[in-house]
Scaffold this active site. Structure first.
Site, PDB file in Angstrom:
ATOM      1  N   PRO A 120       0.792  -1.225   0.000  1.00 48.53           N
ATOM      2  CA  PRO A 120       0.000   0.000   0.000  1.00 48.53           C
ATOM      3  C   PRO A 120       0.831   1.286   0.000  1.00 48.53           C
ATOM      4  O   PRO A 120       1.871   1.365   0.648  1.00 48.53           O
ATOM      5  CB  PRO A 120      -0.813  -0.104   1.299  1.00 48.53           C
ATOM      6  CG  PRO A 120      -0.047  -1.040   2.169  1.00 48.53           C
ATOM      7  CD  PRO A 120       0.591  -2.018   1.220  1.00 48.53           C
ATOM      8  N   ASN A 121       0.323   2.225  -0.737  1.00 54.50           N
ATOM      9  CA  ASN A 121       0.874   3.590  -0.856  1.00 54.50           C
ATOM     10  C   ASN A 121       2.107   3.671  -1.748  1.00 54.50           C
ATOM     11  O   ASN A 121       2.574   4.774  -2.037  1.00 54.50           O
ATOM     12  CB  ASN A 121       1.178   4.200   0.529  1.00 54.50           C
ATOM     13  CG  ASN A 121      -0.074   4.348   1.362  1.00 54.50           C
ATOM     14  OD1 ASN A 121      -1.009   5.033   0.955  1.00 54.50           O
ATOM     15  ND2 ASN A 121      -0.127   3.685   2.494  1.00 54.50           N
ATOM     16  N   ARG A 137       4.910  10.635  -2.987  1.00 58.70           N
ATOM     17  CA  ARG A 137       4.730  10.331  -1.565  1.00 58.70           C
ATOM     18  C   ARG A 137       6.011  10.654  -0.792  1.00 58.70           C
ATOM     19  O   ARG A 137       7.039  10.022  -0.994  1.00 58.70           O
ATOM     20  CB  ARG A 137       4.434   8.838  -1.420  1.00 58.70           C
ATOM     21  CG  ARG A 137       4.383   8.367   0.002  1.00 58.70           C
ATOM     22  CD  ARG A 137       4.398   6.846   0.084  1.00 58.70           C
ATOM     23  NE  ARG A 137       4.235   6.437   1.456  1.00 58.70           N
ATOM     24  CZ  ARG A 137       4.431   5.210   1.900  1.00 58.70           C
ATOM     25  NH1 ARG A 137       4.776   4.259   1.075  1.00 58.70           N
ATOM     26  NH2 ARG A 137       4.272   4.932   3.174  1.00 58.70           N
ATOM     27  N   TYR A 151      11.157   8.725   0.451  1.00 56.87           N
ATOM     28  CA  TYR A 151      11.076   7.644  -0.551  1.00 56.87           C
ATOM     29  C   TYR A 151      11.668   8.016  -1.909  1.00 56.87           C
ATOM     30  O   TYR A 151      11.700   7.175  -2.809  1.00 56.87           O
ATOM     31  CB  TYR A 151       9.613   7.198  -0.699  1.00 56.87           C
ATOM     32  CG  TYR A 151       9.036   6.655   0.581  1.00 56.87           C
ATOM     33  CD1 TYR A 151       9.479   5.435   1.100  1.00 56.87           C
ATOM     34  CD2 TYR A 151       8.068   7.354   1.305  1.00 56.87           C
ATOM     35  CE1 TYR A 151       8.976   4.936   2.284  1.00 56.87           C
ATOM     36  CE2 TYR A 151       7.548   6.863   2.494  1.00 56.87           C
ATOM     37  CZ  TYR A 151       8.012   5.655   2.977  1.00 56.87           C
ATOM     38  OH  TYR A 151       7.517   5.156   4.159  1.00 56.87           O
ATOM     39  N   ASN A 153       7.979  -5.753  -1.057  1.00 57.89           N
ATOM     40  CA  ASN A 153       7.911  -4.580  -0.189  1.00 57.89           C
ATOM     41  C   ASN A 153       6.460  -4.509   0.288  1.00 57.89           C
ATOM     42  O   ASN A 153       5.588  -4.004  -0.423  1.00 57.89           O
ATOM     43  CB  ASN A 153       8.315  -3.299  -0.918  1.00 57.89           C
ATOM     44  CG  ASN A 153       8.379  -2.112   0.036  1.00 57.89           C
ATOM     45  OD1 ASN A 153       7.853  -2.178   1.147  1.00 57.89           O
ATOM     46  ND2 ASN A 153       9.006  -1.030  -0.394  1.00 57.89           N
ATOM     47  N   ALA A 194       3.355  -0.854   4.773  1.00 59.09           N
ATOM     48  CA  ALA A 194       2.874  -0.847   6.167  1.00 59.09           C
ATOM     49  C   ALA A 194       2.435  -2.234   6.636  1.00 59.09           C
ATOM     50  O   ALA A 194       2.529  -2.544   7.835  1.00 59.09           O
ATOM     51  CB  ALA A 194       1.734   0.150   6.320  1.00 59.09           C
ATOM     52  N   GLU A 226      12.962  -9.520   1.234  1.00 56.92           N
ATOM     53  CA  GLU A 226      12.201  -8.377   1.755  1.00 56.92           C
ATOM     54  C   GLU A 226      12.945  -7.100   1.396  1.00 56.92           C
ATOM     55  O   GLU A 226      14.164  -7.009   1.607  1.00 56.92           O
ATOM     56  CB  GLU A 226      12.088  -8.520   3.278  1.00 56.92           C
ATOM     57  CG  GLU A 226      11.422  -7.339   3.968  1.00 56.92           C
ATOM     58  CD  GLU A 226      11.290  -7.546   5.480  1.00 56.92           C
ATOM     59  OE1 GLU A 226      11.660  -8.628   5.982  1.00 56.92           O
ATOM     60  OE2 GLU A 226      10.817  -6.596   6.142  1.00 56.92           O
ATOM     61  N   HIS A 247      12.848  -2.680   1.479  1.00 58.92           N
ATOM     62  CA  HIS A 247      12.263  -1.396   1.890  1.00 58.92           C
ATOM     63  C   HIS A 247      13.115  -0.279   1.323  1.00 58.92           C
ATOM     64  O   HIS A 247      14.356  -0.372   1.348  1.00 58.92           O
ATOM     65  CB  HIS A 247      12.208  -1.273   3.418  1.00 58.92           C
ATOM     66  CG  HIS A 247      11.393  -2.345   4.054  1.00 58.92           C
ATOM     67  ND1 HIS A 247      10.016  -2.334   4.015  1.00 58.92           N
ATOM     68  CD2 HIS A 247      11.761  -3.482   4.680  1.00 58.92           C
ATOM     69  CE1 HIS A 247       9.565  -3.428   4.621  1.00 58.92           C
ATOM     70  NE2 HIS A 247      10.597  -4.142   5.033  1.00 58.92           N
ATOM     71  N   ARG A 277      13.872   4.484  11.577  1.00 59.37           N
ATOM     72  CA  ARG A 277      12.854   5.544  11.617  1.00 59.37           C
ATOM     73  C   ARG A 277      12.285   5.665  13.020  1.00 59.37           C
ATOM     74  O   ARG A 277      12.320   4.712  13.801  1.00 59.37           O
ATOM     75  CB  ARG A 277      11.790   5.267  10.550  1.00 59.37           C
ATOM     76  CG  ARG A 277      12.428   5.454   9.160  1.00 59.37           C
ATOM     77  CD  ARG A 277      11.498   5.176   8.038  1.00 59.37           C
ATOM     78  NE  ARG A 277      10.340   6.066   8.048  1.00 59.37           N
ATOM     79  CZ  ARG A 277       9.375   5.974   7.140  1.00 59.37           C
ATOM     80  NH1 ARG A 277       9.433   5.050   6.182  1.00 59.37           N
ATOM     81  NH2 ARG A 277       8.353   6.801   7.183  1.00 59.37           N
TER      82      ARG A 277
HETATM   83  C1  DQA Z   1       8.433   1.005   3.474  1.00 61.23           C
HETATM   84  C2  DQA Z   1       8.624   1.266   4.965  1.00 61.23           C
HETATM   85  C3  DQA Z   1       7.321   1.045   5.715  1.00 61.23           C
HETATM   86  O1  DQA Z   1       7.510   1.321   7.098  1.00 61.23           O
HETATM   87  C4  DQA Z   1       6.250   1.967   5.191  1.00 61.23           C
HETATM   88  O2  DQA Z   1       5.013   1.685   5.839  1.00 61.23           O
HETATM   89  C5  DQA Z   1       6.104   1.936   3.716  1.00 61.23           C
HETATM   90  C6  DQA Z   1       7.297   1.813   2.887  1.00 61.23           C
HETATM   91  C7  DQA Z   1       9.704   1.353   2.670  1.00 61.23           C
HETATM   92  O3  DQA Z   1       9.783   0.920   1.509  1.00 61.23           O
HETATM   93  O4  DQA Z   1      10.581   2.055   3.165  1.00 61.23           O
HETATM   94  O5  DQA Z   1       5.017   2.109   3.189  1.00 61.23           O
HETATM   95  O6  DQA Z   1       8.182  -0.384   3.301  1.00 61.23           O
END
Ligand code: DQA
Length: 142
Positions: A9-10, A17, A22, A73, A76, A97, A99, A106
């Site tokens: 998501p997002n 964003r 990011y 990825n 959240a 995995e 990110h 963070r």
């Molecule tokens: C994320 C890190 C997560 O904490 C966050 O909720 C994201 C993006 C990253 O790619 O840094 O949506 O996975």
């Protein structure tokens, strides 16, 4: 070798964003980069993004059935989705995995735990979109 890159998501709003966290690469650009990086590594890469947890679980279940390696990825969902955890636990081929930021560094406590990590052969975090290339390299190495 076919590889799925699955973004949660997002991440569809990458580029717009929180670019200070990011970066400015859009999801479409990231997808094209992953396909190109994959081709260099001899991988056939398909990139998908969804904001819907059930869709992600369906994709992961299909990857389990097909024994397809996955770069995930989970955004959240990484931090709280037991449905994504259960789906990762069923994967047969390697899972990496990834990110873009480094959630461990963070300030928000909730980002410090990942339900995905126990099922991943490697975690790549904090390297921006370049981290996807590193994740694909892990899979290409086998
Ligand atoms: C994320 C890190 C997560 O904490 C966050 O909720 C994201 C993006 C990253 O790619 O840094 O949506 O996975």
């Amino acid at each position: 070798m076919r590889v799925l890159v699955l973004n949660g998501p997002n991440l569809g709003r990458l580029g717009r964003r929180q670019p200070e966290i990011y970066g400015t690469t859009t999801h479409a650009e990231l997808a094209a980069m992953c396909v190109a990086w994959g081709a260099e590594l001899g991988l056939e890469v398909e990139v998908r993004q969804t904001n819907h947890e059930g869709v992600m679980v369906d994709w992961l279940n299909q990857a389990a059935d097909d024994r397809t390696p996955v770069v995930l990825n989970a955004a959240a969902w990484t931090h709280y989705s037991y449905a994504v955890l259960d789906a990762c636990a069923q994967l047969e081929a390697p899972l990496v995995e990834v990110h873009i930021s480094d959630p461990q560094k963070r300030p928000e406590e909730f980002r410090h735990h990942s339900v995905v990590t126990p099922y991943a052969v490697e975690v790549v975090a904090g390297h921006g979109v370049e981290g996807y290339r590193m994740a694909l390299e892990v899979l290409a190495r086998g």
